[in-house]
Design a protein around this motif. Structure first.
Motif, PDB file in Angstrom:
ATOM      1  N   GLY B  67     -47.211  25.083 -28.664  1.00  0.00           N
ATOM      2  CA  GLY B  67     -45.731  23.961 -29.177  1.00  0.00           C
ATOM      3  C   GLY B  67     -44.582  24.802 -29.317  1.00  0.00           C
ATOM      4  O   GLY B  67     -43.942  24.515 -29.016  1.00  0.00           O
ATOM      5  N   LEU B  68     -44.779  25.549 -29.696  1.00  0.00           N
ATOM      6  CA  LEU B  68     -43.466  26.379 -30.531  1.00  0.00           C
ATOM      7  C   LEU B  68     -43.161  26.643 -29.585  1.00  0.00           C
ATOM      8  O   LEU B  68     -41.738  26.700 -28.779  1.00  0.00           O
ATOM      9  CB  LEU B  68     -44.191  28.123 -31.413  1.00  0.00           C
ATOM     10  CG  LEU B  68     -42.675  29.050 -31.771  1.00  0.00           C
ATOM     11  CD1 LEU B  68     -42.041  28.238 -33.187  1.00  0.00           C
ATOM     12  CD2 LEU B  68     -43.530  30.300 -32.378  1.00  0.00           C
ATOM     13  N   ILE B  69     -43.725  27.497 -28.443  1.00  0.00           N
ATOM     14  CA  ILE B  69     -43.372  27.988 -26.761  1.00  0.00           C
ATOM     15  C   ILE B  69     -42.734  26.329 -26.203  1.00  0.00           C
ATOM     16  O   ILE B  69     -41.514  27.195 -24.833  1.00  0.00           O
ATOM     17  CB  ILE B  69     -44.508  28.599 -25.907  1.00  0.00           C
ATOM     18  CG1 ILE B  69     -45.129  29.551 -26.317  1.00  0.00           C
ATOM     19  CG2 ILE B  69     -43.589  28.338 -24.409  1.00  0.00           C
ATOM     20  CD1 ILE B  69     -46.414  30.303 -26.261  1.00  0.00           C
ATOM     21  N   GLY B  70     -43.765  25.863 -26.849  1.00  0.00           N
ATOM     22  CA  GLY B  70     -42.772  24.713 -25.678  1.00  0.00           C
ATOM     23  C   GLY B  70     -41.252  23.689 -25.910  1.00  0.00           C
ATOM     24  O   GLY B  70     -40.643  23.767 -25.606  1.00  0.00           O
ATOM     25  N   VAL B  71     -41.125  24.293 -28.085  1.00  0.00           N
ATOM     26  CA  VAL B  71     -39.554  23.454 -28.221  1.00  0.00           C
ATOM     27  C   VAL B  71     -38.949  25.128 -28.128  1.00  0.00           C
ATOM     28  O   VAL B  71     -37.641  24.442 -27.780  1.00  0.00           O
ATOM     29  CB  VAL B  71     -40.344  24.571 -29.788  1.00  0.00           C
ATOM     30  CG1 VAL B  71     -39.138  23.735 -31.084  1.00  0.00           C
ATOM     31  CG2 VAL B  71     -41.110  22.772 -31.021  1.00  0.00           C
ATOM     32  N   LEU B  72     -39.904  26.010 -27.639  1.00  0.00           N
ATOM     33  CA  LEU B  72     -38.481  27.204 -27.541  1.00  0.00           C
ATOM     34  C   LEU B  72     -37.779  27.127 -25.794  1.00  0.00           C
ATOM     35  O   LEU B  72     -36.823  27.637 -24.933  1.00  0.00           O
ATOM     36  CB  LEU B  72     -38.556  28.623 -27.327  1.00  0.00           C
ATOM     37  CG  LEU B  72     -39.428  28.917 -29.464  1.00  0.00           C
ATOM     38  CD1 LEU B  72     -39.363  30.215 -29.610  1.00  0.00           C
ATOM     39  CD2 LEU B  72     -37.640  28.478 -29.391  1.00  0.00           C
ATOM     40  N   LEU B  73     -38.708  26.718 -24.746  1.00  0.00           N
ATOM     41  CA  LEU B  73     -38.350  26.745 -23.809  1.00  0.00           C
ATOM     42  C   LEU B  73     -38.779  24.894 -23.180  1.00  0.00           C
ATOM     43  O   LEU B  73     -38.220  25.580 -21.730  1.00  0.00           O
ATOM     44  CB  LEU B  73     -39.454  27.773 -22.872  1.00  0.00           C
ATOM     45  CG  LEU B  73     -39.951  29.079 -23.184  1.00  0.00           C
ATOM     46  CD1 LEU B  73     -40.722  29.417 -22.898  1.00  0.00           C
ATOM     47  CD2 LEU B  73     -38.747  29.473 -22.659  1.00  0.00           C
ATOM     48  N   GLY B  74     -38.761  24.118 -23.247  1.00  0.00           N
ATOM     49  CA  GLY B  74     -39.355  22.682 -22.583  1.00  0.00           C
ATOM     50  C   GLY B  74     -39.814  22.850 -21.657  1.00  0.00           C
ATOM     51  O   GLY B  74     -41.266  23.669 -21.509  1.00  0.00           O
ATOM     52  N   GLY B 115     -40.631  20.220 -27.034  1.00  0.00           N
ATOM     53  CA  GLY B 115     -39.767  20.186 -26.293  1.00  0.00           C
ATOM     54  C   GLY B 115     -38.762  18.946 -26.067  1.00  0.00           C
ATOM     55  O   GLY B 115     -37.794  19.401 -26.275  1.00  0.00           O
ATOM     56  N   VAL B 116     -39.014  18.520 -25.249  1.00  0.00           N
ATOM     57  CA  VAL B 116     -38.954  16.828 -25.365  1.00  0.00           C
ATOM     58  C   VAL B 116     -38.101  16.227 -26.495  1.00  0.00           C
ATOM     59  O   VAL B 116     -36.836  15.914 -27.193  1.00  0.00           O
ATOM     60  CB  VAL B 116     -38.858  15.931 -24.960  1.00  0.00           C
ATOM     61  CG1 VAL B 116     -38.455  14.576 -24.058  1.00  0.00           C
ATOM     62  CG2 VAL B 116     -39.605  16.502 -22.831  1.00  0.00           C
ATOM     63  N   ASN B 193     -31.014  26.087 -24.911  1.00  0.00           N
ATOM     64  CA  ASN B 193     -32.054  25.516 -24.405  1.00  0.00           C
ATOM     65  C   ASN B 193     -31.779  23.993 -24.465  1.00  0.00           C
ATOM     66  O   ASN B 193     -31.970  23.230 -23.560  1.00  0.00           O
ATOM     67  CB  ASN B 193     -33.109  25.903 -24.901  1.00  0.00           C
ATOM     68  CG  ASN B 193     -33.909  25.553 -24.356  1.00  0.00           C
ATOM     69  OD1 ASN B 193     -34.036  25.220 -22.815  1.00  0.00           O
ATOM     70  ND2 ASN B 193     -35.326  24.574 -24.809  1.00  0.00           N
ATOM     71  N   LEU B 194     -31.421  23.702 -25.866  1.00  0.00           N
ATOM     72  CA  LEU B 194     -31.333  21.865 -26.244  1.00  0.00           C
ATOM     73  C   LEU B 194     -29.928  21.440 -24.620  1.00  0.00           C
ATOM     74  O   LEU B 194     -29.963  20.383 -24.603  1.00  0.00           O
ATOM     75  CB  LEU B 194     -30.228  22.412 -27.462  1.00  0.00           C
ATOM     76  CG  LEU B 194     -31.390  21.903 -28.403  1.00  0.00           C
ATOM     77  CD1 LEU B 194     -30.938  21.406 -29.581  1.00  0.00           C
ATOM     78  CD2 LEU B 194     -33.095  21.349 -28.320  1.00  0.00           C
ATOM     79  N   GLY B 195     -28.739  22.296 -24.382  1.00  0.00           N
ATOM     80  CA  GLY B 195     -27.657  22.009 -23.876  1.00  0.00           C
ATOM     81  C   GLY B 195     -28.804  22.136 -22.526  1.00  0.00           C
ATOM     82  O   GLY B 195     -27.783  20.932 -22.093  1.00  0.00           O
TER      83      GLY B 195
END
Lengths: 205, 198
Positions: B67-74, B115-116, B193-195
């Motif tokens: 989950g953390l990896i998804g949040v940071l990497l999408g 991530g989304v 990453n958000l951008g």
């Protein structure tokens, strides 16, 4: 604040036991008339109440199925039916949640047992006719003694060898070592380098 | 939560590889040089995190951090997790090569979703919660996959979810503090990453 965060993370990681997990192991060996199996995780935790299926290696037909006890152990009787098949066996452990592993038991291991059974049968026929043994020649009497002695020795040997066999089998476990971990990290670094190389090449074009 | 070899049926294994292969092709096409060190670092984190485990019932569970990896990497979580799972399979014998496709999917789909969802509300608490839920999401997908190969879905799902609940809670806390740390020290790691595209 930062120090607190790092401290908390280290504390949490410390609380959960650090071990080399997440695969399931199964080890089996033949002793006397039974096949003893033991299932554990690489961390040493036993597979409690997991299922062990004894299968014919070739056809994958399940011959017997048992649940492991609290020590992760289960044993199967070697029946005449199993011996008659003259095939290698495979013990399969199912530890739930998609965890599975197998251990092959060659027929040659079971074979030693079959010769013991046949010798037992011979002894049985001899002892069922006591008058014959009385009238028999001294040579046959010694052969009966020999067979009995052989059986007795093999029984004692089984008993004595049990812990040795168990230890030898468990020694075959492949543990996760530091070189494995470092190798993985090295591969990741290497892959990073390779991706940079290809990206740089792409940018050049 | 690695599914071992020899449990899943061939169609399930094949579809796992097809979807993972497609995902890898799609995500690697838009790979930029800035993403690579971040991916490598998180791949290393995931690779090692699986060694921290908690024994539970007949099974044992370990940290996932997907989950953390998804949040940071999408969506780049997919190739990252693929590499880590591949190395775990060959070096630690966790899972295996034939199940690598499925294992990658069950780890990375909840990660990408996390991530989304994180983009909607980028805060450390929300990120932490998503990290925890991604673990449970992987559990549900694992149960679903196992149900295709004979196991009763509800029974396995219950077992997996109960087993992974402690891990989900631990990962929520780890996720929260990690994101809090990143927001304070290097917020551009998340904001960049958000951008970008998911």
């Amino acid at each position: 604040m930062l120090k607190k965060a790092i401290f908390t993370i280290i504390l949490i990681l410390g609380l959960t036991a650090l071990a080399s997990a997440h695969r399931v192991n199964i080890f089996c060996f033949v002793e006397g008339k039974k096949i003893s199996c033991e299932a554990n995780y690489p961390s040493g935790d036993k597979v409690k109440h997991g299922t062990i299926n004894l299968k014919e290696a070739e056809t994958q037909k399940t011959l017997a199925s048992k649940k492991t006890d609290l020590e992760g152990k289960a044993s199967f009787e070697i029946t005449q039916d199993i011996l008659a098949r003259k095939k290698d066996l495979e013990a399969e452990v199912l530890a739930g949640m998609g965890h599975r592993n197998t251990w092959t038991i060659p027929y040659s291991d079971l074979n030693a047992e079959s010769s013991e059974i046949s010798s037992k049968e011979n002894t049985g026929s001899n002892t069922s006719l006591p008058w014959e043994s009385n009238t028999s020649t001294p040579a046959s009497a010694t052969s009966v003694d020999k067979q009995e002695l052989e059986m007795l020795i093999s029984k004692i040997m089984d008993k004595k060898l049990h812990p040795v066999l168990e230890k030898l089998t468990l020694l075959q476990e492949r543990k996760i070592s530091l070189p494995d971990i470092l190798a993985g990290l090295g591969y990741i670094l290497g892959l990073m380098g390779i991706s940079f190389y290809f990206l740089a090449k792409k940018n050049e074009k | 939560m690695h599914i071992s070899e020899g449990i899943l049926s061939f169609p399930v294994l094949l579809s796992g590889w097809v979807y993972t292969g497609g995902g890898l092709f799609w995500t690697l096409k838009k790979l930029s040089a800035n993403d690579i060190p971040k991916m490598a670092l998180l791949a290393a984190v995931f690779f090692v995190a699986s060694l921290i485990h908690v024994p539970l019932g007949p099974s044992s569970v370990h940290l996932l951090l997907n989950g953390l990896i998804g949040v940071l990497l999408g969506s780049l979580a997919l190739p990252t997790l693929f590499i880590s799972l591949f190395l775990q399979a060959i070096l630690f014998q966790f899972g295996g090569i034939t199940v690598l496709g499925i294992n990658t999917l069950l780890m990375s789909l909840p990660a990408i979703l996390a991530g989304v969802l994180f983009k909607l509300k980028p805060s450390s608490l929300w990120g932490g919660i998503l990290s925890g839920f991604a673990v449970l999401g992987s559990g549900v997908i694992a149960a679903l996959v196992l149900s295709f190969s004979g196991e009763a879905f509800l029974q396995v799902a219950k077992l997996i979810l109960i087993a992974h609940l402690p891990i989900a809670i631990i990962e929520t806390i780890i996720g929260y503090f990690t994101l809090l740390f990143i927001f304070k020290t290097k917020p551009e790691l998340i904001l960049n990453n958000l951008g970008s595209k998911s």
